[in-house]
Design an enzyme around this catalytic site. Structure first.
Site, PDB file in Angstrom:
ATOM      1  N   CYS A   1       4.146 -26.406  35.504  1.00  0.00           N
ATOM      2  CA  CYS A   1       5.072 -26.649  36.613  1.00  0.00           C
ATOM      3  C   CYS A   1       5.193 -28.154  36.880  1.00  0.00           C
ATOM      4  CB  CYS A   1       4.624 -25.866  37.848  1.00  0.00           C
ATOM      5  SG  CYS A   1       5.959 -25.672  39.070  1.00  0.00           S
TER       6      CYS A   1
ATOM      7  N   HIS B   1       3.575 -20.313  36.137  1.00  0.00           N
ATOM      8  CA  HIS B   1       2.264 -20.125  36.753  1.00  0.00           C
ATOM      9  C   HIS B   1       1.696 -18.785  36.281  1.00  0.00           C
ATOM     10  CE1 HIS B   1       2.571 -23.485  39.528  1.00  0.00           C
ATOM     11  NE2 HIS B   1       3.787 -23.084  39.872  1.00  0.00           N
TER      12      HIS B   1
END
Length: 520
Positions: A336, A459
């Site tokens: 991310c 994630h």
């Protein structure tokens, strides 16, 4: 099953263990045949999670829903505050960001009723589907300066008709004063909702505290429903970044050393929980340049403020240490915000994050990131890009389009994760297209240079044993005697059961059920 009153666990202060106690009761009620669900009207956390609908909630409510055995939903946490500085936070309402607010503006009385209607409506929807609803308060139950704007503690309990259990932390000391003082600061109609006191994080010989139980009950006129000892051998995902203070901070000899870079605005550190349990590796958190040099694998985590963290990494020498370690053979992977940091540049011309409009990245990936106001939140199923070479006929694959080419994805080999990010990342104009992952719907994710350099927006990618095996494969020589990976999902289920058993042993559960079935 008999209809139970909703139950709220509210605290004498922050970090008394309300989230964990609520998770324990979600599992206890499930074990006892009920159909519970968690609820927290307002949560403040950087650790968040994407629901199956692709919306965002606090990680603690996702964990509690998992303990309850139900899918997480935004109704379980309709209001989420994600701090971006000491005084400002992004406000996420019903799973979608509605803008940034400073603390004074957010806690004004004006406009508060609209938020109150939203969180009460979310609770009402939840209460029609689950029995019981397990509510969690926030901070202290008796912040009298915020009484008129409180959405999450007693005003929520009063709306729900919940029986409130006041949780006090004995480990930090002063539990008598904090419990009694919290109750005395409540107004009479609020105090009537408090039906029990639970003492949490007890250490030592319980016999020494037994006279104190009677004293507390006599002082408060409310029963103590349990004294729960501190535990060390149960592992439940933490939401608060304070948990990082207990993590390892140094490399160890004889292991595959994995360093997670400590960013100032680090978010979703639960991405790395599975590696803490994996016997093949040693995971540690650091921004020490000497320790970074000892790492075999360097993981750059998510960030709530990518540009601010990038500026800090360049200022404190960590950026140079990461680049140097990679040149000397270390694997570097970003997740991310960490993926964004690894690129050639991060641009924010519209000031989505702040005043910095552009910074050069670490230059490890040939990608450029442009910050946008729209947030991506979704659960995803994906496959490593290398799997496209697998034989279609042998594995029964689906052919899916990818630009001008095609790739193959076996139906049985999808991995799972979720995305929560702002900004878009694309290859620079002269870079080849080389995604790390191929998503189930035909989109691509991340960038892959080679086995030592890659980034992803997903994630939870490390919760997949197949991906960890892929990440560790270059270090096979160090893994020969290190054991094997384990099933993280099974491990989490075992931990919820251990937590429930631990709490059951130290509470008066028949009394709690009596409280939850007695009409006022």
């Amino acid at each position: 099953m008999e209809k139970l009153h909703p139950i709220m666990f509210a605290g004498t202060g922050s970090d008394v263990g309300k989230s964990i106690i609520a998770a324990a009761f979600c599992r206890i009620f499930r074990q006892d045949g009920y159909h519970p669900a968690p609820f927290k009207a307002q949560n403040m956390a950087l650790n968040s999670y994407a629901t199956p609908e692709g919306l965002e909630i606090g990680r603690a409510q996702a964990v509690q829903a998992e303990a309850a055995g139900v899918p997480c939903h935004t109704d379980m946490n309709p209001l989420l505050l994600k701090p971006s500085s000491d005084c400002t936070a992004q406000v996420v309402l019903n799973g979608r960001p509605i803008g940034n607010r400073d603390a004074y503006e957010y806690f004004r009385v004006e406009g508060r009723e609209e938020l109150r209607r939203e969180v009460c409506s979310a609770y009402d929807r939840l209460a029609t589907r689950y029995n019981p609803v397990v509510l969690e308060g926030a901070g202290s139950i008796s912040e009298i300066n915020l009484r008129d704007t409180d959405l999450v503690n007693l005003p929520m309990a009063l709306h729900a008709g919940a029986d409130v259990i006041l949780v006090g932390d004995i480990d930090r000391g002063g539990v008598f004063a904090s419990v009694y003082g919290s109750l005395m600061l409540l107004r009479p109609h609020e105090r009537e909702r408090i039906k029990g006191i639970l003492i949490n994080k007890f250490r030592g010989d319980i016999r020494l505290f037994e006279p104190g139980i009677k004293m507390l009950e006599d002082l408060c006129g409310i029963p103590v429903v349990g004294v729960v000892p501190y535990y060390r051998d149960i592992y439940i995902e933490e939401e608060d970044s304070l948990a990082l203070a207990t993590k390892s901070v140094q490399a160890e000899q004889g292991k595959v050393n994995i360093a997670v870079i400590l960013l100032r605005h680090l978010s979703n550190f639960t991405d790395f929980n599975v590696l803490e349990r994996d016997p093949r590796v040693h995971l540690f958190y650091t921004n020490n340049t000497d320790e970074i040099a000892k790492a075999d694998i360097i993981l750059l985590p998510g960030s709530k403020s990518t540009l601010a963290d990038l500026h800090e990494l360049r200022r404190n020498g960590v950026a140079q240490a990461i680049i140097r370690a990679h040149h000397e053979g270390a694997t570097v992977m970003g997740i991310c915000g960490g993926y964004q940091l690894m690129g050639q540049e991060v641009c924010d011309p519209d000031h989505v994050e702040g005043e910095i409009e552009r910074l050069p990245g670490l230059g490890l990936l040939p990608v450029s990131t442009h910050m946008t106001g729209e947030k991506v939140t979704r659960q995803v199923r994906f496959q490593l890009n290398e799997e496209r070479r697998m034989n279609n006929e042998e594995l029964g694959c689906t052919i899916m389009p990818n630009g001008n080419s095609s790739f193959f994805i076996p139906h049985s080999s999808f991995l799972k994760g979720y995305e929560i990010h702002m900004g878009t990342t694309i290859p620079t104009h002269d870079a080849p297209v080389s995604p790390l992952n191929l998503l189930e719907d035909g989109r691509t994710d991340g960038y892959y240079v080679n086995r030592t350099c890659m980034g992803t927006y997903i994630h939870g990618i490390l919760d997949n044993p197949a991906f960890i095996d892929f990440l560790l494969e270059p270090f096979a020589d160090k893994l020969a005697d290190a054991g094997t990976a384990f099933d993280y999902q099974q491990f989490k289920e075992e931990q919820y059961d251990k937590l429930a058993d631990h709490v059951r042993r130290h509470i008066n559960l028949p009394l709690i059920y009596q409280i939850l079935t007695t009409h006022d």
